[in-house]
Enzyme design. Structure first.
Site, PDB file in Angstrom:
ATOM      1  N   GLY A  75      -6.253   2.028  12.957  1.00  0.00           N
ATOM      2  CA  GLY A  75      -6.644   1.506  11.654  1.00  0.00           C
ATOM      3  C   GLY A  75      -5.747   0.335  11.306  1.00  0.00           C
ATOM      4  N   GLN A 123      -1.504  -5.678   5.934  1.00  0.00           N
ATOM      5  CA  GLN A 123      -0.730  -5.660   7.180  1.00  0.00           C
ATOM      6  C   GLN A 123      -0.848  -6.970   7.959  1.00  0.00           C
ATOM      7  OE1 GLN A 123      -2.494  -1.651   8.393  1.00  0.00           O
ATOM      8  NE2 GLN A 123      -0.405  -1.459   9.164  1.00  0.00           N
ATOM      9  N   CYS A 170       2.601   3.901  11.845  1.00  0.00           N
ATOM     10  CA  CYS A 170       2.017   2.743  11.162  1.00  0.00           C
ATOM     11  C   CYS A 170       2.296   1.496  11.987  1.00  0.00           C
ATOM     12  CB  CYS A 170       2.636   2.610   9.774  1.00  0.00           C
ATOM     13  SG  CYS A 170       1.957   1.259   8.806  1.00  0.00           S
ATOM     14  N   LEU A 171       1.269   0.647  12.157  1.00  0.00           N
ATOM     15  CA  LEU A 171       1.452  -0.594  12.916  1.00  0.00           C
ATOM     16  C   LEU A 171       2.496  -1.497  12.255  1.00  0.00           C
ATOM     17  CD1 LEU A 171      -2.283  -1.331  13.793  1.00  0.00           C
ATOM     18  CD2 LEU A 171      -0.499  -0.599  15.386  1.00  0.00           C
ATOM     19  N   HIS A 191      -4.722   6.898   4.867  1.00  0.00           N
ATOM     20  CA  HIS A 191      -3.588   6.019   5.186  1.00  0.00           C
ATOM     21  C   HIS A 191      -3.948   4.552   4.864  1.00  0.00           C
ATOM     22  CE1 HIS A 191      -0.086   4.967   8.023  1.00  0.00           C
ATOM     23  NE2 HIS A 191      -0.696   3.807   7.873  1.00  0.00           N
ATOM     24  N   GLU A 192      -5.177   4.133   5.234  1.00  0.00           N
ATOM     25  CA  GLU A 192      -5.579   2.726   5.005  1.00  0.00           C
ATOM     26  C   GLU A 192      -5.769   2.452   3.518  1.00  0.00           C
ATOM     27  OE1 GLU A 192      -5.014   0.902   7.447  1.00  0.00           O
ATOM     28  OE2 GLU A 192      -4.980   2.548   8.881  1.00  0.00           O
ATOM     29  N   HIS A 239      -2.565   1.818   1.962  1.00  0.00           N
ATOM     30  CA  HIS A 239      -2.075   0.451   2.194  1.00  0.00           C
ATOM     31  C   HIS A 239      -2.593  -0.507   1.120  1.00  0.00           C
ATOM     32  CE1 HIS A 239       0.271   0.149   5.852  1.00  0.00           C
ATOM     33  NE2 HIS A 239      -0.603   0.832   6.571  1.00  0.00           N
TER      34      HIS A 239
END
Ligand SMILES: [Zn+2]
Length: 185
Positions: free
Chosen positions: A46, A51, A89-90, A131-132, A135
Protein backbone atom coordinates in the site's frame (compact mmCIF):
# COMPACT_ATOMS: atom_id res chain seq x y z
CA UNK A 1 5.26 5.93 -15.55
CA UNK A 2 7.68 7.32 -13.01
CA UNK A 3 9.01 5.87 -9.80
CA UNK A 4 8.61 8.60 -7.19
CA UNK A 5 10.82 9.31 -4.17
CA UNK A 6 9.32 8.09 -0.90
CA UNK A 7 9.31 10.50 2.06
CA UNK A 8 10.50 8.93 5.30
CA UNK A 9 9.81 9.58 8.98
CA UNK A 10 10.95 13.11 9.82
CA UNK A 11 9.42 14.70 6.72
CA UNK A 12 6.61 17.00 7.96
CA UNK A 13 4.40 16.05 4.99
CA UNK A 14 3.72 12.69 6.69
CA UNK A 15 2.06 14.52 9.60
CA UNK A 16 0.06 17.06 7.57
CA UNK A 17 -3.70 16.65 7.09
CA UNK A 18 -4.59 16.02 3.43
CA UNK A 19 -7.08 17.73 1.12
CA UNK A 20 -9.98 15.87 -0.50
CA UNK A 21 -9.78 15.35 -4.26
CA UNK A 22 -12.39 17.43 -6.13
CA UNK A 23 -11.36 16.97 -9.77
CA UNK A 24 -10.72 13.71 -11.61
CA UNK A 25 -8.12 14.78 -14.12
CA UNK A 26 -5.47 13.07 -16.23
CA UNK A 27 -2.94 14.52 -13.79
CA UNK A 28 -4.64 12.64 -10.94
CA UNK A 29 -4.68 9.40 -12.96
CA UNK A 30 -0.96 9.88 -13.73
CA UNK A 31 -0.24 10.32 -10.01
CA UNK A 32 -2.14 7.08 -9.26
CA UNK A 33 -0.24 5.16 -11.97
CA UNK A 34 3.06 6.51 -10.60
CA UNK A 35 2.05 5.56 -7.06
CA UNK A 36 1.30 1.95 -8.12
CA UNK A 37 4.66 1.85 -9.96
CA UNK A 38 6.47 3.20 -6.88
CA UNK A 39 4.70 0.79 -4.51
CA UNK A 40 5.61 -2.22 -6.69
CA UNK A 41 9.22 -1.04 -7.08
CA UNK A 42 9.51 -0.68 -3.29
CA UNK A 43 7.78 -4.07 -2.84
CA UNK A 44 5.06 -2.68 -0.61
CA UNK A 45 1.34 -3.54 -0.42
CA UNK A 46 0.00 0.00 0.00
CA UNK A 47 1.10 3.60 -0.53
CA UNK A 48 -0.56 6.90 0.39
CA UNK A 49 -0.03 10.25 -1.39
CA UNK A 50 1.71 11.97 1.59
CA UNK A 51 4.37 9.25 1.31
CA UNK A 52 5.30 10.71 -2.08
CA UNK A 53 5.02 14.30 -0.80
CA UNK A 54 1.45 15.04 -1.92
CA UNK A 55 -1.12 16.19 0.65
CA UNK A 56 -4.21 14.78 -1.05
CA UNK A 57 -6.63 12.05 -0.01
CA UNK A 58 -5.31 9.39 -2.41
CA UNK A 59 -3.91 5.93 -1.70
CA UNK A 60 -3.23 2.73 -3.63
CA UNK A 61 -3.36 -0.85 -2.34
CA UNK A 62 -2.48 -4.25 -3.81
CA UNK A 63 -2.77 -7.12 -1.37
CA UNK A 64 -2.28 -10.48 -3.09
CA UNK A 65 -3.63 -9.15 -6.39
CA UNK A 66 -6.59 -7.34 -4.84
CA UNK A 67 -5.99 -3.86 -6.24
CA UNK A 68 -7.73 -0.72 -5.01
CA UNK A 69 -7.45 2.98 -5.69
CA UNK A 70 -8.72 4.87 -2.65
CA UNK A 71 -9.78 8.46 -3.25
CA UNK A 72 -11.36 10.40 -0.38
CA UNK A 73 -11.76 7.10 1.51
CA UNK A 74 -13.50 6.82 4.85
CA UNK A 75 -14.26 3.92 7.15
CA UNK A 76 -18.03 3.43 7.38
CA UNK A 77 -18.01 0.48 9.79
CA UNK A 78 -15.66 -1.47 12.01
CA UNK A 79 -16.54 -5.04 12.97
CA UNK A 80 -15.20 -7.96 14.94
CA UNK A 81 -12.87 -8.06 17.91
CA UNK A 82 -9.57 -6.20 17.64
CA UNK A 83 -6.67 -8.14 16.21
CA UNK A 84 -2.98 -7.60 16.73
CA UNK A 85 -0.58 -8.17 13.83
CA UNK A 86 2.72 -6.90 12.51
CA UNK A 87 2.90 -3.78 10.36
CA UNK A 88 5.68 -1.99 8.59
CA UNK A 89 5.69 1.20 6.56
CA UNK A 90 7.46 2.20 3.33
CA UNK A 91 8.17 5.53 5.07
CA UNK A 92 9.86 3.86 8.07
CA UNK A 93 11.93 1.16 6.34
CA UNK A 94 13.05 -1.87 8.35
CA UNK A 95 11.01 -0.96 11.45
CA UNK A 96 8.11 -3.25 12.36
CA UNK A 97 5.64 -3.44 15.20
CA UNK A 98 2.43 -5.16 16.29
CA UNK A 99 -0.62 -2.95 15.90
CA UNK A 100 -4.07 -3.65 17.29
CA UNK A 101 -6.91 -2.81 14.89
CA UNK A 102 -10.55 -3.79 14.28
CA UNK A 103 -10.61 -7.17 12.50
CA UNK A 104 -12.89 -6.04 9.67
CA UNK A 105 -13.69 -2.68 8.13
CA UNK A 106 -15.98 -1.41 5.41
CA UNK A 107 -14.71 1.58 3.49
CA UNK A 108 -16.43 4.02 1.16
CA UNK A 109 -14.20 5.59 -1.49
CA UNK A 110 -14.02 6.84 -5.06
CA UNK A 111 -11.99 5.29 -7.85
CA UNK A 112 -9.74 7.17 -10.32
CA UNK A 113 -12.77 8.14 -12.43
CA UNK A 114 -14.79 9.43 -9.49
CA UNK A 115 -17.07 6.38 -9.20
CA UNK A 116 -18.16 5.54 -5.66
CA UNK A 117 -17.65 2.08 -4.20
CA UNK A 118 -17.74 0.26 -0.90
CA UNK A 119 -15.43 -2.57 0.09
CA UNK A 120 -15.32 -4.77 3.18
CA UNK A 121 -12.07 -6.42 4.16
CA UNK A 122 -10.44 -8.32 6.99
CA UNK A 123 -6.95 -9.69 7.64
CA UNK A 124 -4.08 -8.06 5.73
CA UNK A 125 -6.30 -6.15 3.27
CA UNK A 126 -8.47 -4.71 6.05
CA UNK A 127 -5.35 -3.74 7.97
CA UNK A 128 -3.84 -2.12 4.87
CA UNK A 129 -7.00 -0.03 4.26
CA UNK A 130 -6.79 1.25 7.85
CA UNK A 131 -3.04 1.94 7.65
CA UNK A 132 -3.44 3.96 4.40
CA UNK A 133 -6.43 5.96 5.67
CA UNK A 134 -4.37 6.77 8.78
CA UNK A 135 -1.65 8.18 6.47
CA UNK A 136 -4.23 10.57 4.99
CA UNK A 137 -4.88 11.84 8.53
CA UNK A 138 -1.17 12.27 9.33
CA UNK A 139 -1.09 9.16 11.49
CA UNK A 140 1.63 6.47 11.45
CA UNK A 141 1.62 2.90 12.77
CA UNK A 142 4.29 3.72 15.38
CA UNK A 143 1.69 5.99 17.06
CA UNK A 144 -0.13 2.82 18.19
CA UNK A 145 2.87 1.19 19.87
CA UNK A 146 3.25 1.19 23.64
CA UNK A 147 5.60 3.95 24.89
CA UNK A 148 8.32 1.36 25.50
CA UNK A 149 8.03 -0.23 22.04
CA UNK A 150 7.77 3.17 20.37
CA UNK A 151 10.96 4.30 22.11
CA UNK A 152 12.75 1.14 20.92
CA UNK A 153 11.50 1.63 17.35
CA UNK A 154 12.59 5.28 17.31
CA UNK A 155 16.02 4.39 18.73
CA UNK A 156 16.47 1.89 15.87
CA UNK A 157 15.27 4.53 13.39
CA UNK A 158 17.85 7.03 14.71
CA UNK A 159 20.54 4.68 13.38
CA UNK A 160 18.77 4.05 10.07
CA UNK A 161 17.69 7.57 9.16
CA UNK A 162 21.13 8.73 7.98
CA UNK A 163 20.62 6.43 4.98
CA UNK A 164 17.88 8.83 3.83
CA UNK A 165 19.34 12.35 3.43
CA UNK A 166 16.63 15.02 3.25
CA UNK A 167 14.09 12.42 4.46
CA UNK A 168 14.06 11.01 0.91
CA UNK A 169 14.09 7.31 0.09
CA UNK A 170 15.22 6.69 -3.49
CA UNK A 171 13.58 3.50 -4.67
CA UNK A 172 16.18 1.47 -6.48
CA UNK A 173 14.48 -1.11 -8.67
CA UNK A 174 17.71 -2.97 -9.39
CA UNK A 175 18.01 -4.10 -5.77
CA UNK A 176 14.91 -6.29 -5.54
CA UNK A 177 14.37 -7.84 -2.18
CA UNK A 178 16.52 -5.29 -0.36
CA UNK A 179 13.73 -4.21 1.95
CA UNK A 180 11.21 -6.85 1.00
CA UNK A 181 8.67 -7.44 3.69
CA UNK A 182 5.06 -8.33 3.05
CA UNK A 183 3.75 -5.93 5.69
CA UNK A 184 5.30 -2.67 4.42
CA UNK A 185 2.58 -0.24 3.34
ZN1 LIG B 1 2.78 3.38 5.81
Amino acid sequence: MTILDIRVLGDPVLRKPTKPVTEFTDELRRLIADMFETMYAAEGIGLAAPQVGISERVAVVDVEGRKYTLINPRIVSRDGASEKAEEGCLSIPDIYGDVERPAEVTIHALDENGNEYEASASELLGRCFQHEIDHLDGKLFIDYLSPLKRRAALAKWEKEKDDYPGNIRKVRTEVKGEHHHETEM
